[in-house]
Design a protein around this motif. Structure first.
Motif, PDB file in Angstrom:
ATOM      1  N   PRO A 113      31.095   4.298  37.569  1.00 54.99           N
ATOM      2  CA  PRO A 113      30.539   3.035  38.078  1.00 54.99           C
ATOM      3  C   PRO A 113      29.097   2.782  37.666  1.00 54.99           C
ATOM      4  CG  PRO A 113      30.685   4.662  39.834  1.00 54.99           C
ATOM      5  CD  PRO A 113      31.417   5.231  38.665  1.00 54.99           C
ATOM      6  N   ALA A 114      28.344   3.833  37.315  1.00 51.76           N
ATOM      7  CA  ALA A 114      26.939   3.646  36.949  1.00 51.76           C
ATOM      8  C   ALA A 114      26.777   2.912  35.626  1.00 51.76           C
ATOM      9  CB  ALA A 114      26.230   4.998  36.868  1.00 51.76           C
ATOM     10  N   GLY A 115      27.814   2.887  34.804  1.00 54.21           N
ATOM     11  CA  GLY A 115      27.722   2.246  33.497  1.00 54.21           C
ATOM     12  C   GLY A 115      28.035   0.770  33.501  1.00 54.21           C
ATOM     13  N   THR A 116      28.263   0.185  34.681  1.00 55.70           N
ATOM     14  CA  THR A 116      28.589  -1.229  34.774  1.00 55.70           C
ATOM     15  C   THR A 116      27.604  -1.916  35.718  1.00 55.70           C
ATOM     16  OG1 THR A 116      30.132  -0.796  36.595  1.00 55.70           O
ATOM     17  CG2 THR A 116      31.027  -0.757  34.361  1.00 55.70           C
ATOM     18  N   GLY A 117      27.731  -3.206  35.851  1.00 55.47           N
ATOM     19  CA  GLY A 117      26.874  -3.952  36.766  1.00 55.47           C
ATOM     20  C   GLY A 117      25.678  -4.564  36.067  1.00 55.47           C
ATOM     21  N   GLU A 118      24.772  -5.116  36.873  1.00 58.44           N
ATOM     22  CA  GLU A 118      23.606  -5.800  36.324  1.00 58.44           C
ATOM     23  C   GLU A 118      22.610  -4.839  35.706  1.00 58.44           C
ATOM     24  OE1 GLU A 118      21.860  -8.210  39.313  1.00 58.44           O
ATOM     25  OE2 GLU A 118      23.586  -9.543  39.527  1.00 58.44           O
ATOM     26  N   ARG A 119      22.508  -3.635  36.251  1.00 61.50           N
ATOM     27  CA  ARG A 119      21.568  -2.637  35.725  1.00 61.50           C
ATOM     28  C   ARG A 119      22.325  -1.365  35.374  1.00 61.50           C
ATOM     29  NH1 ARG A 119      17.296  -1.039  39.629  1.00 61.50           N
ATOM     30  NH2 ARG A 119      16.540   0.065  37.802  1.00 61.50           N
ATOM     31  N   PRO A 120      23.101  -1.385  34.301  1.00 60.24           N
ATOM     32  CA  PRO A 120      23.879  -0.196  33.961  1.00 60.24           C
ATOM     33  C   PRO A 120      22.995   0.957  33.516  1.00 60.24           C
ATOM     34  CG  PRO A 120      23.988  -1.808  32.189  1.00 60.24           C
ATOM     35  CD  PRO A 120      23.286  -2.479  33.337  1.00 60.24           C
ATOM     36  N   MET A 121      23.479   2.156  33.772  1.00 67.05           N
ATOM     37  CA  MET A 121      22.786   3.346  33.299  1.00 67.05           C
ATOM     38  C   MET A 121      23.325   3.720  31.919  1.00 67.05           C
ATOM     39  SD  MET A 121      22.591   5.632  36.800  1.00 67.05           S
ATOM     40  CE  MET A 121      21.606   6.923  35.997  1.00 67.05           C
ATOM     41  N   TRP A 122      22.520   4.495  31.194  1.00 64.88           N
ATOM     42  CA  TRP A 122      22.868   4.856  29.822  1.00 64.88           C
ATOM     43  C   TRP A 122      22.701   6.355  29.616  1.00 64.88           C
ATOM     44  CZ3 TRP A 122      24.527   1.136  26.324  1.00 64.88           C
ATOM     45  CH2 TRP A 122      24.402  -0.182  26.744  1.00 64.88           C
ATOM     46  N   VAL A 123      23.558   6.890  28.762  1.00 63.48           N
ATOM     47  CA  VAL A 123      23.452   8.270  28.309  1.00 63.48           C
ATOM     48  C   VAL A 123      22.648   8.271  27.021  1.00 63.48           C
ATOM     49  CG1 VAL A 123      24.726  10.302  27.512  1.00 63.48           C
ATOM     50  CG2 VAL A 123      25.659   8.867  29.350  1.00 63.48           C
ATOM     51  N   MET A 124      21.713   9.200  26.899  1.00 66.41           N
ATOM     52  CA  MET A 124      20.869   9.198  25.704  1.00 66.41           C
ATOM     53  C   MET A 124      21.701   9.400  24.436  1.00 66.41           C
ATOM     54  SD  MET A 124      18.854  12.824  25.315  1.00 66.41           S
ATOM     55  CE  MET A 124      19.668  14.214  24.500  1.00 66.41           C
ATOM     56  N   PRO A 125      21.223   8.946  23.294  1.00 70.09           N
ATOM     57  CA  PRO A 125      21.983   9.060  22.053  1.00 70.09           C
ATOM     58  C   PRO A 125      22.320  10.505  21.692  1.00 70.09           C
ATOM     59  CG  PRO A 125      20.124   7.569  21.785  1.00 70.09           C
ATOM     60  CD  PRO A 125      19.944   8.241  23.107  1.00 70.09           C
ATOM     61  N   ALA A 126      23.397  10.658  20.930  1.00 69.98           N
ATOM     62  CA  ALA A 126      23.755  11.967  20.378  1.00 69.98           C
ATOM     63  C   ALA A 126      22.760  12.321  19.270  1.00 69.98           C
ATOM     64  CB  ALA A 126      25.176  11.928  19.828  1.00 69.98           C
ATOM     65  N   PRO A 127      22.627  13.611  18.928  1.00 74.00           N
ATOM     66  CA  PRO A 127      21.681  13.992  17.867  1.00 74.00           C
ATOM     67  C   PRO A 127      21.858  13.209  16.575  1.00 74.00           C
ATOM     68  CG  PRO A 127      22.441  15.949  19.019  1.00 74.00           C
ATOM     69  CD  PRO A 127      23.243  14.806  19.560  1.00 74.00           C
ATOM     70  N   ARG A 128      23.101  12.983  16.157  1.00 65.59           N
ATOM     71  CA  ARG A 128      23.312  12.260  14.900  1.00 65.59           C
ATOM     72  C   ARG A 128      22.811  10.820  15.009  1.00 65.59           C
ATOM     73  NH1 ARG A 128      25.631  11.823  10.093  1.00 65.59           N
ATOM     74  NH2 ARG A 128      26.784   9.939   9.535  1.00 65.59           N
ATOM     75  N   THR A 129      23.002  10.218  16.184  1.00 68.02           N
ATOM     76  CA  THR A 129      22.521   8.846  16.369  1.00 68.02           C
ATOM     77  C   THR A 129      21.006   8.785  16.310  1.00 68.02           C
ATOM     78  OG1 THR A 129      24.463   8.376  17.749  1.00 68.02           O
ATOM     79  CG2 THR A 129      22.620   6.827  17.857  1.00 68.02           C
ATOM     80  N   TRP A 130      20.330   9.751  16.955  1.00 67.24           N
ATOM     81  CA  TRP A 130      18.871   9.812  16.849  1.00 67.24           C
ATOM     82  C   TRP A 130      18.453   9.891  15.378  1.00 67.24           C
ATOM     83  CZ3 TRP A 130      15.704   8.678  20.648  1.00 67.24           C
ATOM     84  CH2 TRP A 130      16.032   8.957  21.980  1.00 67.24           C
ATOM     85  N   ALA A 131      19.179  10.703  14.606  1.00 67.60           N
ATOM     86  CA  ALA A 131      18.805  10.918  13.207  1.00 67.60           C
ATOM     87  C   ALA A 131      18.986   9.665  12.358  1.00 67.60           C
ATOM     88  CB  ALA A 131      19.615  12.072  12.620  1.00 67.60           C
ATOM     89  N   LEU A 132      19.847   8.739  12.800  1.00 73.48           N
ATOM     90  CA  LEU A 132      20.136   7.543  12.008  1.00 73.48           C
ATOM     91  C   LEU A 132      19.330   6.324  12.440  1.00 73.48           C
ATOM     92  CD1 LEU A 132      24.028   7.821  11.699  1.00 73.48           C
ATOM     93  CD2 LEU A 132      22.310   8.332   9.950  1.00 73.48           C
ATOM     94  N   ILE A 133      18.471   6.472  13.455  1.00 71.35           N
ATOM     95  CA  ILE A 133      17.673   5.328  13.887  1.00 71.35           C
ATOM     96  C   ILE A 133      16.709   4.939  12.760  1.00 71.35           C
ATOM     97  CG2 ILE A 133      15.931   4.527  15.526  1.00 71.35           C
ATOM     98  CD1 ILE A 133      17.185   6.318  17.623  1.00 71.35           C
TER      99      ILE A 133
END
Length: 339
Positions: free
Chosen positions: A183-203
């Motif tokens: 439920p934390a990932g929905t609604g007006e103020r959803p929460m987020w999980v930080m990016p995976a290492p590969r995603t950080w590397a591709l920013i």
């Protein structure tokens, strides 16, 4: 520094066009309700005080404290993203977890809540510290068992104001992270999980700039995520050995490594050196010296070194609220994204 960044994408492109990010529908959800676990602490216990150190500013998309006393965490575990809700009920603490990382989070729930900590071995050697302990007896040192989730925001906090660091963390996680399971990932103020290492590397470089992160800090994070597996292994090492491995990464020094193991290992002796404010606060509180440096701070905390409790003593000093009056204006806030 600005000249090293590539041109921004066209105005019609969104942030997520730069790096593919899984949509909320691709995050595995549990068929039934959350998994649960209960832990009973011994003695006084303050949930907010224990887990509050994991919060990176009031708008942290990975952490939320609600009015009912619950603490929510969205995190990336070795088993995948997971959301954890923790709340006190009577004399026990209950945890509910969602997502692929739910079982991992619940397995380590007692350590997260401070079960591995040994607050009873601490002996106050200063009246102020003893008074702070008496007033806040529920302090325990959390142990997350996760390294990158503390390392990356700690690098963002290097040499900038807290507001700048928190803003960068908030932007990067919400732009490139994954919606929190449950439920934390929905609604007006959803929460987020930080990016995976590969995603950080591709920013892309321009997105670091847009988030307000200079090239030096961005490069340190990029070096760290390329060694993600090796760095996460340090969670099973003694704090001193973990810090030594972390500091092999260029850009990670004693200040950063201490900030990491305080959270990932619950290290009671990992006092932070190289901080702009902490030596002055400790010096003022324990000796009336508002100009104390690292050497003076360590000298004042030396009585706690034999038992390995210098970080805990510093925490009690901060909790005492006995800080020197400001003599200079606050550090000027900047936002390199506007340059």
């Amino acid at each position: 520094m600005a000249g090293r960044f590539a041109p921004r994408p066209p105005s019609h492109a969104t942030v997520r066009d730069a790096v593919p990010v899984p949509r909320s529908g691709s995050v595995p959800r549990q068929a039934a309700g959350p998994r649960t676990r209960t832990w009973v602490p011994e003695g006084p216990y303050d949930l907010g005080l224990v887990l509050g150190v994991l919060r990176r500013g009031g708008g942290d998309p990975t952490f939320r404290a609600t009015r009912d006393g619950s603490v929510w965490r969205a995190t990336r575990t070795p088993a995948g993203p997971g959301t954890l809700r923790v709340y006190a009920c009577g004399g026990e603490v209950r945890g509910e977890a969602w997502g692929p990382g739910a079982e991992w989070l619940l397995d380590r729930l007692p350590e997260l809540l401070g079960a591995a900590d040994e607050p009873d071995v601490f002996e106050p050697r200063h009246r102020l510290v003893a008074l702070a302990r008496h007033r806040r007896p529920g302090l325990r040192l959390t142990r997350t068992g996760l390294v990158l989730e503390s390392l990356i925001p700690s690098v963002l906090e290097q040499k900038v104001t807290a507001d700048e660091a928190y803003r960068a963390w908030r932007r990067l996680v919400s732009w490139f992270g994954e919606p929190a399971p449950g439920p934390a990932g929905t609604g007006e103020r959803p929460m987020w999980v930080m990016p995976a290492p590969r995603t950080w590397a591709l920013i892309p470089s321009w997105e670091w700039h847009r988030a307000g992160v200079d090239d030096k800090r961005a490069s340190t994070i990029l070096r760290a995520v390329r060694l993600a597996a090796r760095l996460e292994q340090t969670a099973g090492m003694p704090p001193a050995e973990a810090r030594a491995r972390l500091e092999v990464v260029p850009g990670v020094g004693p200040w950063t490594s201490a900030e990491v193991v305080q959270r990932s290992h619950g290290a009671p002796d990992a006092v932070t050196t190289g901080d702009l404010h902490l030596p002055r606060i400790v010096g003022w509180a324990l000796a009336g010296n508002r100009d104390a440096d690292d050497a003076e701070m360590l000298r004042l905390l030396e009585p706690y070194a034999p038992e390995g409790q210098r970080h805990r003593a510093a925490r009690y000093v901060l909790l005492s609220g006995n800080t020197p009056a400001r003599r200079h204006p606050k550090m000027r806030r900047t936002d390199i994204a506007r340059w």
